[in-house]
Design a protein around this motif. Structure first.
Motif, PDB file in Angstrom:
ATOM      1  N   GLY A 109       0.831  -1.212   0.000  1.00  0.00           N
ATOM      2  CA  GLY A 109       0.000   0.000   0.000  1.00  0.00           C
ATOM      3  C   GLY A 109       0.856   1.249   0.000  1.00  0.00           C
ATOM      4  O   GLY A 109       0.665   2.145  -0.826  1.00  0.00           O
ATOM      5  N   ILE A 110       1.833   1.284   0.908  1.00  0.00           N
ATOM      6  CA  ILE A 110       2.689   2.474   1.003  1.00  0.00           C
ATOM      7  C   ILE A 110       3.452   2.694  -0.301  1.00  0.00           C
ATOM      8  O   ILE A 110       3.540   3.810  -0.820  1.00  0.00           O
ATOM      9  CB  ILE A 110       3.685   2.321   2.182  1.00  0.00           C
ATOM     10  CG1 ILE A 110       2.936   2.274   3.513  1.00  0.00           C
ATOM     11  CG2 ILE A 110       4.699   3.465   2.177  1.00  0.00           C
ATOM     12  CD1 ILE A 110       3.812   1.922   4.698  1.00  0.00           C
ATOM     13  N   LEU A 111       3.989   1.583  -0.866  1.00  0.00           N
ATOM     14  CA  LEU A 111       4.771   1.699  -2.100  1.00  0.00           C
ATOM     15  C   LEU A 111       3.920   2.236  -3.234  1.00  0.00           C
ATOM     16  O   LEU A 111       4.334   3.121  -3.986  1.00  0.00           O
ATOM     17  CB  LEU A 111       5.361   0.341  -2.502  1.00  0.00           C
ATOM     18  CG  LEU A 111       6.499  -0.185  -1.627  1.00  0.00           C
ATOM     19  CD1 LEU A 111       7.060  -1.474  -2.208  1.00  0.00           C
ATOM     20  CD2 LEU A 111       7.595   0.858  -1.502  1.00  0.00           C
ATOM     21  N   ILE A 112       2.705   1.696  -3.350  1.00  0.00           N
ATOM     22  CA  ILE A 112       1.842   2.136  -4.445  1.00  0.00           C
ATOM     23  C   ILE A 112       1.486   3.609  -4.271  1.00  0.00           C
ATOM     24  O   ILE A 112       1.562   4.394  -5.219  1.00  0.00           O
ATOM     25  CB  ILE A 112       0.563   1.268  -4.518  1.00  0.00           C
ATOM     26  CG1 ILE A 112       0.941  -0.136  -5.013  1.00  0.00           C
ATOM     27  CG2 ILE A 112      -0.474   1.880  -5.444  1.00  0.00           C
ATOM     28  CD1 ILE A 112      -0.133  -1.171  -4.848  1.00  0.00           C
ATOM     29  N   HIS A 113       1.180   3.993  -3.036  1.00  0.00           N
ATOM     30  CA  HIS A 113       0.880   5.403  -2.784  1.00  0.00           C
ATOM     31  C   HIS A 113       2.049   6.294  -3.149  1.00  0.00           C
ATOM     32  O   HIS A 113       1.896   7.305  -3.821  1.00  0.00           O
ATOM     33  CB  HIS A 113       0.492   5.611  -1.311  1.00  0.00           C
ATOM     34  CG  HIS A 113      -0.955   5.373  -1.044  1.00  0.00           C
ATOM     35  ND1 HIS A 113      -1.857   6.398  -0.859  1.00  0.00           N
ATOM     36  CD2 HIS A 113      -1.653   4.230  -0.949  1.00  0.00           C
ATOM     37  CE1 HIS A 113      -3.054   5.888  -0.670  1.00  0.00           C
ATOM     38  NE2 HIS A 113      -2.955   4.568  -0.719  1.00  0.00           N
ATOM     39  N   ALA A 114       3.255   5.869  -2.693  1.00  0.00           N
ATOM     40  CA  ALA A 114       4.444   6.677  -2.961  1.00  0.00           C
ATOM     41  C   ALA A 114       4.712   6.765  -4.452  1.00  0.00           C
ATOM     42  O   ALA A 114       5.082   7.818  -4.987  1.00  0.00           O
ATOM     43  CB  ALA A 114       5.656   6.079  -2.247  1.00  0.00           C
ATOM     44  N   LEU A 115       4.506   5.643  -5.145  1.00  0.00           N
ATOM     45  CA  LEU A 115       4.755   5.611  -6.586  1.00  0.00           C
ATOM     46  C   LEU A 115       3.818   6.545  -7.331  1.00  0.00           C
ATOM     47  O   LEU A 115       4.202   7.205  -8.287  1.00  0.00           O
ATOM     48  CB  LEU A 115       4.553   4.185  -7.120  1.00  0.00           C
ATOM     49  CG  LEU A 115       5.808   3.323  -7.229  1.00  0.00           C
ATOM     50  CD1 LEU A 115       5.430   1.950  -7.760  1.00  0.00           C
ATOM     51  CD2 LEU A 115       6.845   3.974  -8.128  1.00  0.00           C
ATOM     52  N   LEU A 116       2.543   6.576  -6.868  1.00  0.00           N
ATOM     53  CA  LEU A 116       1.560   7.401  -7.558  1.00  0.00           C
ATOM     54  C   LEU A 116       1.648   8.858  -7.139  1.00  0.00           C
ATOM     55  O   LEU A 116       0.910   9.695  -7.629  1.00  0.00           O
ATOM     56  CB  LEU A 116       0.143   6.865  -7.275  1.00  0.00           C
ATOM     57  CG  LEU A 116      -0.133   5.455  -7.828  1.00  0.00           C
ATOM     58  CD1 LEU A 116      -1.515   4.986  -7.409  1.00  0.00           C
ATOM     59  CD2 LEU A 116       0.007   5.438  -9.341  1.00  0.00           C
ATOM     60  N   GLY A 117       2.566   9.135  -6.198  1.00  0.00           N
ATOM     61  CA  GLY A 117       2.728  10.521  -5.748  1.00  0.00           C
ATOM     62  C   GLY A 117       1.655  10.964  -4.776  1.00  0.00           C
ATOM     63  O   GLY A 117       1.497  12.153  -4.521  1.00  0.00           O
ATOM     64  N   LYS A 118       0.885   9.980  -4.227  1.00  0.00           N
ATOM     65  CA  LYS A 118      -0.134  10.360  -3.253  1.00  0.00           C
ATOM     66  C   LYS A 118       0.502  10.560  -1.878  1.00  0.00           C
ATOM     67  O   LYS A 118       1.624  10.095  -1.638  1.00  0.00           O
ATOM     68  CB  LYS A 118      -1.196   9.260  -3.158  1.00  0.00           C
ATOM     69  CG  LYS A 118      -2.142   9.217  -4.339  1.00  0.00           C
ATOM     70  CD  LYS A 118      -3.246   8.210  -4.076  1.00  0.00           C
ATOM     71  CE  LYS A 118      -3.991   7.881  -5.358  1.00  0.00           C
ATOM     72  NZ  LYS A 118      -4.727   6.626  -5.233  1.00  0.00           N
ATOM     73  N   ALA A 119      -0.218  11.202  -1.006  1.00  0.00           N
ATOM     74  CA  ALA A 119       0.301  11.426   0.341  1.00  0.00           C
ATOM     75  C   ALA A 119       0.380  10.098   1.085  1.00  0.00           C
ATOM     76  O   ALA A 119      -0.502   9.250   0.964  1.00  0.00           O
ATOM     77  CB  ALA A 119      -0.622  12.383   1.101  1.00  0.00           C
ATOM     78  N   VAL A 120       1.480   9.866   1.811  1.00  0.00           N
ATOM     79  CA  VAL A 120       1.587   8.657   2.616  1.00  0.00           C
ATOM     80  C   VAL A 120       1.532   9.050   4.077  1.00  0.00           C
ATOM     81  O   VAL A 120       1.965  10.144   4.452  1.00  0.00           O
ATOM     82  CB  VAL A 120       2.911   7.916   2.327  1.00  0.00           C
ATOM     83  CG1 VAL A 120       2.837   7.214   0.993  1.00  0.00           C
ATOM     84  CG2 VAL A 120       4.092   8.869   2.369  1.00  0.00           C
ATOM     85  N   PRO A 121       0.964   8.173   4.923  1.00  0.00           N
ATOM     86  CA  PRO A 121       0.890   8.500   6.347  1.00  0.00           C
ATOM     87  C   PRO A 121       2.284   8.722   6.927  1.00  0.00           C
ATOM     88  O   PRO A 121       3.204   7.936   6.649  1.00  0.00           O
ATOM     89  CB  PRO A 121       0.224   7.249   6.954  1.00  0.00           C
ATOM     90  CG  PRO A 121       0.384   6.162   5.931  1.00  0.00           C
ATOM     91  CD  PRO A 121       0.393   6.852   4.611  1.00  0.00           C
ATOM     92  N   GLU A 122       2.437   9.785   7.678  1.00  0.00           N
ATOM     93  CA  GLU A 122       3.763  10.073   8.218  1.00  0.00           C
ATOM     94  C   GLU A 122       3.949   9.415   9.568  1.00  0.00           C
ATOM     95  O   GLU A 122       3.448   9.885  10.573  1.00  0.00           O
ATOM     96  CB  GLU A 122       3.959  11.591   8.316  1.00  0.00           C
ATOM     97  CG  GLU A 122       4.190  12.211   6.965  1.00  0.00           C
ATOM     98  CD  GLU A 122       4.797  13.602   7.081  1.00  0.00           C
ATOM     99  OE1 GLU A 122       5.515  13.847   8.065  1.00  0.00           O
ATOM    100  OE2 GLU A 122       4.536  14.418   6.191  1.00  0.00           O
ATOM    101  N   ASN A 123       4.627   8.293   9.567  1.00  0.00           N
ATOM    102  CA  ASN A 123       4.954   7.650  10.832  1.00  0.00           C
ATOM    103  C   ASN A 123       6.313   6.972  10.700  1.00  0.00           C
ATOM    104  O   ASN A 123       6.924   6.971   9.630  1.00  0.00           O
ATOM    105  CB  ASN A 123       3.876   6.647  11.243  1.00  0.00           C
ATOM    106  CG  ASN A 123       3.599   5.652  10.131  1.00  0.00           C
ATOM    107  OD1 ASN A 123       4.499   5.310   9.371  1.00  0.00           O
ATOM    108  ND2 ASN A 123       2.358   5.204  10.037  1.00  0.00           N
ATOM    109  N   ALA A 124       6.748   6.367  11.798  1.00  0.00           N
ATOM    110  CA  ALA A 124       8.078   5.758  11.816  1.00  0.00           C
ATOM    111  C   ALA A 124       8.204   4.664  10.754  1.00  0.00           C
ATOM    112  O   ALA A 124       9.201   4.575  10.050  1.00  0.00           O
ATOM    113  CB  ALA A 124       8.361   5.179  13.194  1.00  0.00           C
ATOM    114  N   GLN A 125       7.138   3.842  10.660  1.00  0.00           N
ATOM    115  CA  GLN A 125       7.129   2.752   9.678  1.00  0.00           C
ATOM    116  C   GLN A 125       7.441   3.254   8.280  1.00  0.00           C
ATOM    117  O   GLN A 125       8.352   2.792   7.596  1.00  0.00           O
ATOM    118  CB  GLN A 125       5.741   2.108   9.654  1.00  0.00           C
ATOM    119  CG  GLN A 125       5.588   0.950  10.598  1.00  0.00           C
ATOM    120  CD  GLN A 125       4.299   0.197  10.310  1.00  0.00           C
ATOM    121  OE1 GLN A 125       3.574   0.504   9.366  1.00  0.00           O
ATOM    122  NE2 GLN A 125       4.023  -0.794  11.130  1.00  0.00           N
ATOM    123  N   THR A 126       6.658   4.224   7.852  1.00  0.00           N
ATOM    124  CA  THR A 126       6.807   4.747   6.502  1.00  0.00           C
ATOM    125  C   THR A 126       8.196   5.335   6.289  1.00  0.00           C
ATOM    126  O   THR A 126       8.814   5.135   5.245  1.00  0.00           O
ATOM    127  CB  THR A 126       5.767   5.861   6.240  1.00  0.00           C
ATOM    128  OG1 THR A 126       4.549   5.477   6.834  1.00  0.00           O
ATOM    129  CG2 THR A 126       5.600   6.092   4.771  1.00  0.00           C
TER     130      THR A 126
END
Lengths: 257, 353
Positions: free
Chosen positions: B50-67
């Motif tokens: 999920g995070i990778l796809i969001h990042a790839l599409l340039g969408k905002a990703v949740p800002e936490n330690a994991q990300t």
């Protein structure tokens, strides 16, 4: 025979490795329809001639294809003109028979992107069936006997479809059934116009039976070039081999009852 | 006899179709996701994707330690590992075809050690290429890789023209030992500027950046592409150099092209991740068992195989002694040495027949 067309001509061919002269001033030519036999004792330089013609080693002198220097011909174009069967076959990996034979078509489609043409297919099929390998086409070459492997490389050469075949001991490793088959195959191949064969041979009776011309080698020098019967006469052979070759071979055959 | 009953049938096609690429691609993608997810902080594969796809599409990703761990440290490292694995494997496969020797590889020949020395010298003496940061190290690594390759092969050809396995291994071992001692010497004198000797002899891709990944990708596209384009010529070399010449391969040009491409790949990989041994040896060997020796299949499959192999090795290096990290070369060498013995054993047995 007045309008003989020369395919390959070697002029003053010399090869020197280190300080040793392997070949000295060898000249010969092959015309359409010729079967040139290169004979001579071990170490006479027979295989070196094959290596030089196939551009595998450095040489002095000139080798011409229909008047054009071989050194100026691009490798894939050269392979459409002359095909070489070398002596040592050891395959490192488990290729199939068909893969090895198919590589013979390289010279006709050196471009990576060009697809497999119909002609390639039929040539490969023909080469496989001519050499009796159709049954073995999917066989791993590492499991083949020496004779079978020799036929695989001959099939590759037929697929390559050159105008001149250069064979370094073509019947090496082959039992008599296949020797006969290969002779017949080569004779048949030679019947088509514009073709010629050069072969390095040890078997002088074979040279006399099939050859049209001969080049007799002795310690890197040519002891004669021309009509096969004139070159391979009893007296010269006795000098080169240091024994009466003719008498010995006739003696062997007289044992045959 | 192991002759197949249906051997008269036409053999399968020489190149891969779309399904084969799709299968290799999917496996690699799965391994890739697994490696991004698992680590000192494990993130579920689903979240990772999920995070990778969001990042790839340039969408905002949740800002936490994991990300932040995932995107800033683990992802670039895993990308670099995959690209390095693919590069080393395809380079190894090319060398094994060119030299007709299943044991030839950058690490067994000593080429990666040579590249390490080049890189170390560049850093120790501050050799730089104007306007291009890091390029000095890389260029020196590539030059030294090429020089080592030429030196080793010239020596081997001098000793034994047929390049038998024994000669190659012997020269590779001696060359590697010699270079490593020079390497230690240089590092001792310039320890303030250089990473540890372990990095240069065992390799590590921890802390690699997106910029590193971009360079690796560039090298792989150019040099790997060049190697892939020569698949048929490599087949001919793998059967024998004489045979290659006979069918019309431009033997000198192709050999030089492959040697340069392999040197460049090795040099780039070493300057970024140190010398990681045995990847180029193990991968093509295993892949060959699946695809056969035909380079038109072997080379592309080695790209995927090398990526997967090194990804898994890197994963092992990260989690076996968690929270400590092993150098990646420790894992590849552990596996590689065993496979090396197996190949050597088989090659000897085949010769004895």
């Amino acid at each position: 025979m007045s309008e003989e067309k020369i395919l390959l001509e070697a002029r003053d061919l010399s090869v020197r490795i280190g300080t040793k002269d392997i070949l000295q001033d060898i000249s010969f030519s092959v015309s359409e329809g010729d079967w040139l036999m290169i004979a001579g004792p071990n170490g006479a330089g027979k295989s070196t001639i094959v290596n030089a013609v196939s551009q595998g080693i450095h040489y002095n002198g000139r080798i011409l294809w229909k008047g054009e220097d071989l050194k100026g011909i691009r490798p894939y174009l050269l392979s459409r003109k002359l095909g070489v069967l070398t002596q040592n076959h050891s395959v490192g990996y488990a290729f199939t028979v068909e893969e090895v034979v198919r590589l013979g078509r390289y010279a006709w489609s050196p471009n990576f992107f060009k697809g497999r043409a119909e002609e390639d297919e039929s040539r490969v099929d023909r080469a496989l069936s001519d050499t009796g390998l159709t049954e073995l086409r999917a066989q791993n070459v590492l499991t083949l006997s020496g004779g079978e492997l020799q036929r695989v490389f001959l099939a590759q050469l037929f697929a390559q479809d050159p105008e001149l075949l250069i064979l370094d001991e073509p019947t090496n490793h082959l039992d008599m059934v296949y020797q006969k088959q290969i002779f017949e195959l080569l004779s048949e191949w030679l019947k088509r116009p514009g073709r010629a064969i050069i072969s390095v041979v040890h078997d002088l009776s074979f040279a006399l039976a099939c050859g049209t011309s001969a080049l007799l080698m002795d310690q890197g020098r040519a002891r004669g070039f021309g009509d096969v019967r004139q070159v391979l006469n009893d007296r010269t052979l006795r000098e080169v081999y240091g024994m009466d070759v003719g008498a010995w071979m006739r003696g062997l055959l007289s044992e045959w009852t | 006899m192991s002759r197949q009953a249906d051997s008269s049938k036409k053999s399968s096609r020489e190149t891969f179709g779309l399904p084969a690429y799709l299968a290799f691609g999917l496996v690699t993608l799965f391994v890739f996701l697994l490696c991004v997810s698992v680590g000192s902080v494990s993130i579920p594969v689903k979240d990772t994707a999920g995070i990778l796809i969001h990042a790839l599409l340039g969408k905002a990703v949740p800002e936490n330690a994991q990300t932040s761990i995932l995107l800033s440290s683990r992802l670039p490292r895993v990308i670099c590992v995959a690209l390095t694995g693919a590069s080393l494997a395809v380079g190894g496969a090319a060398m094994q075809g060119l030299l007709k020797n299943p044991l030839a590889d950058g690490s067994t020949l000593g080429v990666s050690s040579g590249a390490s020395l080049g890189a170390v010298l560049a850093i120790a003496f501050g050799i730089q290429v104007p306007f291009l940061p890091f390029a000095g190290t890389m260029v020196m690594a590539i030059l030294f890789a090429f020089a080592s390759l030429i030196l080793i092969l010239a020596l081997a050809w001098r000793l034994d023209y047929s390049l038998s396995t024994n000669t190659i291994i012997l020269i590779g071992v001696i060359f590697t030992m010699f270079i490593n001692s020079v390497l230690s010497l240089v590092i001792t004198f310039a320890s303030d500027r250089l990473k540890s000797i372990t990095f240069w002899t065992m390799g590590s891709l921890s802390g690699s950046s997106y910029a590193n990944a971009l360079v690796l990708l560039g090298a792989l596209v150019i040099c790997g592409g060049l190697i892939l384009l020569h698949a048929r010529e490599l087949n001919a070399f793998a059967i024998g150099e004489d045979n290659a010449r006979s069918i019309g391969v431009n033997v000198r040009r192709v050999r030089l092209t492959i040697l340069i491409a392999v040197s460049a790949l090795t040099g780039v990989c070493v300057s970024i991740g140190g010398s990681i041994a045995f990847v180029g040896l193990v991968t093509p060997h295993v892949v060959r068992m699946i695809t056969g020796p035909n380079h038109r299949k072997l080379l592309p499959a080695s790209l995927f195989g090398g990526a997967c192999f090194l990804l898994l090795c890197d994963l092992a290096a990260r989690i076996i002694v968690n929270p400590l990290q092993l150098p990646i070369g420790v894992v590849t060498s552990l596996i590689g040495a065993v496979v090396f013995v197996i190949i050597f054993w088989r090659a000897r047995k085949e010769k004895g027949r």
